[in-house]
Structure formats: structure tokens, C-alpha cells
Design a protein around this motif. Structure first.
Motif, PDB file in Angstrom:
ATOM      1  N   GLU A 151       0.827  -1.201   0.000  1.00  0.00           N
ATOM      2  CA  GLU A 151       0.000   0.000   0.000  1.00  0.00           C
ATOM      3  C   GLU A 151       0.867   1.259   0.000  1.00  0.00           C
ATOM      4  O   GLU A 151       0.530   2.269  -0.610  1.00  0.00           O
ATOM      5  N   THR A 152       2.022   1.187   0.685  1.00  0.00           N
ATOM      6  CA  THR A 152       2.881   2.370   0.813  1.00  0.00           C
ATOM      7  C   THR A 152       3.769   2.566  -0.412  1.00  0.00           C
ATOM      8  O   THR A 152       4.010   3.695  -0.828  1.00  0.00           O
ATOM      9  N   PHE A 153       4.283   1.467  -0.967  1.00  0.00           N
ATOM     10  CA  PHE A 153       5.320   1.611  -1.993  1.00  0.00           C
ATOM     11  C   PHE A 153       4.911   1.131  -3.385  1.00  0.00           C
ATOM     12  O   PHE A 153       5.091   1.848  -4.353  1.00  0.00           O
ATOM     13  N   TYR A 154       4.404  -0.077  -3.508  1.00  0.00           N
ATOM     14  CA  TYR A 154       4.146  -0.602  -4.860  1.00  0.00           C
ATOM     15  C   TYR A 154       2.862  -0.049  -5.464  1.00  0.00           C
ATOM     16  O   TYR A 154       2.834   0.373  -6.616  1.00  0.00           O
ATOM     17  N   ASN A 155       1.785  -0.080  -4.681  1.00  0.00           N
ATOM     18  CA  ASN A 155       0.500   0.279  -5.282  1.00  0.00           C
ATOM     19  C   ASN A 155       0.442   1.721  -5.794  1.00  0.00           C
ATOM     20  O   ASN A 155      -0.095   1.957  -6.891  1.00  0.00           O
ATOM     21  N   PRO A 156       1.003   2.689  -5.078  1.00  0.00           N
ATOM     22  CA  PRO A 156       0.995   4.052  -5.626  1.00  0.00           C
ATOM     23  C   PRO A 156       1.743   4.144  -6.968  1.00  0.00           C
ATOM     24  O   PRO A 156       1.314   4.867  -7.873  1.00  0.00           O
ATOM     25  N   THR A 157       2.831   3.399  -7.100  1.00  0.00           N
ATOM     26  CA  THR A 157       3.592   3.416  -8.355  1.00  0.00           C
ATOM     27  C   THR A 157       2.766   2.825  -9.491  1.00  0.00           C
ATOM     28  O   THR A 157       2.704   3.385 -10.594  1.00  0.00           O
ATOM     29  N   LEU A 158       2.121   1.699  -9.200  1.00  0.00           N
ATOM     30  CA  LEU A 158       1.265   1.078 -10.222  1.00  0.00           C
ATOM     31  C   LEU A 158       0.161   2.034 -10.656  1.00  0.00           C
ATOM     32  O   LEU A 158      -0.111   2.203 -11.849  1.00  0.00           O
ATOM     33  N   ARG A 159      -0.439   2.690  -9.685  1.00  0.00           N
ATOM     34  CA  ARG A 159      -1.539   3.613 -10.012  1.00  0.00           C
ATOM     35  C   ARG A 159      -1.025   4.809 -10.799  1.00  0.00           C
ATOM     36  O   ARG A 159      -1.716   5.306 -11.701  1.00  0.00           O
ATOM     37  N   LEU A 160       0.173   5.278 -10.490  1.00  0.00           N
ATOM     38  CA  LEU A 160       0.733   6.417 -11.234  1.00  0.00           C
ATOM     39  C   LEU A 160       0.987   6.045 -12.697  1.00  0.00           C
ATOM     40  O   LEU A 160       0.738   6.849 -13.594  1.00  0.00           O
ATOM     41  N   ILE A 161       1.481   4.845 -12.926  1.00  0.00           N
ATOM     42  CA  ILE A 161       1.753   4.420 -14.313  1.00  0.00           C
ATOM     43  C   ILE A 161       0.443   4.331 -15.092  1.00  0.00           C
ATOM     44  O   ILE A 161       0.327   4.824 -16.213  1.00  0.00           O
ATOM     45  N   ARG A 162      -0.547   3.714 -14.480  1.00  0.00           N
ATOM     46  CA  ARG A 162      -1.811   3.493 -15.194  1.00  0.00           C
ATOM     47  C   ARG A 162      -2.630   4.776 -15.377  1.00  0.00           C
ATOM     48  O   ARG A 162      -3.377   4.905 -16.345  1.00  0.00           O
ATOM     49  N   SER A 163      -2.497   5.715 -14.424  1.00  0.00           N
ATOM     50  CA  SER A 163      -3.329   6.923 -14.519  1.00  0.00           C
ATOM     51  C   SER A 163      -2.635   8.048 -15.281  1.00  0.00           C
ATOM     52  O   SER A 163      -3.272   9.054 -15.600  1.00  0.00           O
TER      53      SER A 163
END
Ligand code: LHQ
Length: 259
Positions: free
Chosen positions: A82-94
Motif C-alpha cells: 500500500e505504501t510503496f508498490y501500489n501508488p507506483t502502479l496507479r501512477l503508471i496506469r493513470s
């Protein structure tokens, strides 16, 4: 831990812990996220090129940071995601700009799945993708359970995830996980040419295209047709649309501004 370079509208982000095969520690997470955030914030960035330095793309989580022999309380890996991977994934997709990924060598665990989240993925012919999670008792994260199931369907997704068998670049391309495998010595030149040409494209149109294609997976046809109508309306109001049509009529190359 991430080299950042801006060149002709392309923001190049190079994962840079080659001695650890660019595995992710907190510092590298934060640096990658900052780079992706810059791509969101700056109009001058019109495409992103993500790659790795040295012989690997990324070996996923740095397991040296996670040594259970060091003791301490049981780690909360959900918190790490939640802190590290998911924000990165969301940034790439959005990010409504093209993200090109040049997989220069082995991509394991979250490293593979971050690559699969990018928009156009080229991989060196010698590169392989490994869903390493099952080897250490984990589940495919960084969007892997989603992208593998969606792109490959259950049979191949389950086999790759459960066996952790390496998937060579060529087969990853045949299976539709990536755009194409490229001769090793051609990879960076080809990825740079592609990223550059996307950065010279009609950025709003490309961004809306990304939004539409990503939405298609969960939309009905009716919802998608409505969305195409709205996005095309928006695209039709851009300066780049006017330039594209004018250039066509004048039989010359368009000069898109990204607006
Ligand atoms: C590494 C790593 C590495 C540290 C190579 N860490 N040093 C999310 C939430 C929280 C926690 C857990 O995880 C996750 C998501 C995940 O990503 S889980 C999956 C983590 N990744 C892996 O399990 C892959 C581990 N690595 C490997 O299996 C191999 O290194 C591969 C197949 C990637 C490459 O193999 P080789 O080409 O034979 O290279 P190597 O194994 O010799 O590695 C080179 C060096 O890099 C070596 O260091 P050394 O000091 O001995 O030269 C490795 O220890 C280091 N390294 N991966 N993940």
C-alpha cells in the motif's frame, strides 16, 4: 537509485541499483514515484521511458531488506504494498501520457509486473520474466495477478505464477504480455526512437486513447461508446487535431504541440 533524464519530451527513468539487479528498496521506490509524479505534473514531459541499468531490469523487492533472521515483529507486507508498490502502479496506469518500458534483462517478481503495467513494453531477446513470488511463499503483486489473468487467461496465469518458470521475451510477446522482443543490441535505440516519436505525437489524443483502452476491460459496449463520444469530443477540440488535419491537407508532417 533512479537516473532521471529529460530529452526531447521524453522523461527517461533508469532503475539504478545494478549490483542488486535493480531490486526495490525504499529509496528506489521513492525516487521512481517522484519521477512518475513529475511526468504527471510537467506539460513538457510527453512520454516516459522506463528501463534498468546493468544486466537486469529489476529483481523485484530487495530481499536483503527483508531478512527474517534479523528478528523483529512479523512484517506487514500489505503495508509495504500500500505504501510503496501500489501508488507506483496507479501512477503508471493513470498517467495520460505513453509509458514505454525497455526491459533490458531479467525482470522478476514485482519487477516483471511493473513492466507489464507499462503501455508499450519492448524487451531484449535475452530478457526473461519470472513470477518469483511462489518460490518464497508469496502471491503475485504489483498488479501481477490482475495483468496476468487479464492478458493471458487463467491457465497460463496460474502456471506462470505457481511454477515461477522463466518466460523468455519472445514467448512473452507471442502471448501478448509485451509488445515485442528486440535484439539485445538494438533494444535501447528502438525504445528511444519509439518514445521520441510518441513524445512528438498528439499527447492529449494519446492520453485519451490510454484512458479508453484501460476502461474497456470493465465497461459494457454502451458505456464504452459513450466514453468514446466524450473523449473524441475532447480530442476534436485540441490544437493537435487541427494541426493534424491541416498537415494532412497540406501534404506535410504535422508539428504537434501536445495541446
Ligand atoms: C538480489 C535480488 C533481490 C536482493 C538478485 N533482492 N538482492 C512485495 C512486498 C514485500 C515483500 C516482498 O516482495 C514483494 C514483491 C516481490 O517482488 S517478491 C519477489 C522478490 N524477488 C525475487 O524473489 C527474485 C530473487 N532473485 C532471483 O531469483 C535471481 O536473482 C534472478 C532470477 C532475478 C536473477 O538470477 P541471476 O541472473 O542468477 O543473478 P543472481 O541471483 O546472481 O543475482 C545477482 C546479485 O543480485 C546477487 O548478489 P551477489 O552479491 O550475490 O552478487 C543477488 O543476491 C542480488 N539479487 N535479486 N530480489
Amino acid at each position: 537509485t533512479v537516473l532521471v533524464a529529460m530529452d526531447g519530451g521524453v522523461l527517461r527513468l533508469t532503475l539504478n541499483r545494478p549490483e542488486k539487479l535493480n531490486s526495490f528498496n525504499e529509496e528506489m521506490h521513492i525516487a521512481l514515484r517522484a519521477g512518475l509524479q513529475r511526468a504527471h505534473d510537467e506539460d513538457a514531459v510527453r512520454a516516459v521511458l522506463l528501463t534498468g541499468s546493468g544486466r537486469g531490469f529489476s529483481a523485484g523487492q530487495d530481499l536483503g531488506d527483508r531478512d527474517p533472521r534479523k528478528g523483529g515483529p512479523a512484517p506487514d507486507l500489505g503495508h509495504t504494498l500500500e505504501t510503496f508498490y501500489n501508488p507506483t502502479l496507479r501512477l503508471i496506469r493513470s498517467l495520460e501520457k505513453p509509458v514505454v518500458c525497455a526491459v533490458n534483462g531479467v525482470a522478476a517478481g514485482a519487477g516483471a509486473n511493473i513492466a507489464f503495467a507499462c503501455d508499450i513494453v519492448l524487451a531484449a531477446r535475452s530478457a526473461k520474466f519470472i513470477q518469483a513470488f511462489s518460490k518464497i511463499g508469496l502471491i503475485p503483486d504489483a498488479g501481477g495477478s490482475w495483468s496476468l489473468a487479464r492478458i493471458l487467461g487463467e491457465p497460463r496465469a496460474k502456471a506462470l505464477a505457481m511454477t515461477a518458470e522463466p518466460l523468455m521475451a519472445e514467448r512473452a510477446a507471442d502471448w501478448g504480455l509485451i509488445w515485442k522482443a528486440v535484439d539485445d543490441d538494438q533494444l535501447m535505440a528502438e525504445a528511444e526512437t519509439l518514445a521520441r516519436s510518441l513524445a512528438e505525437g498528439a499527447t492529449r489524443g494519446l492520453g485519451l486513447t490510454k484512458r479508453l483502452i484501460q476502461a474497456a476491460a470493465t465497461n459494457s459496449l454502451d458505456e464504452q461508446l459513450d466514453m468514446e463520444r466524450d473523449c473524441q469530443r475532447e480530442a476534436g477540440r485540441t490544437a493537435d487535431y487541427a494541426e493534424g488535419v491541416t498537415a494532412f491537407l497540406e501534404k506535410r508532417k504535422p508539428e504537434f504541440s501536445g495541446k
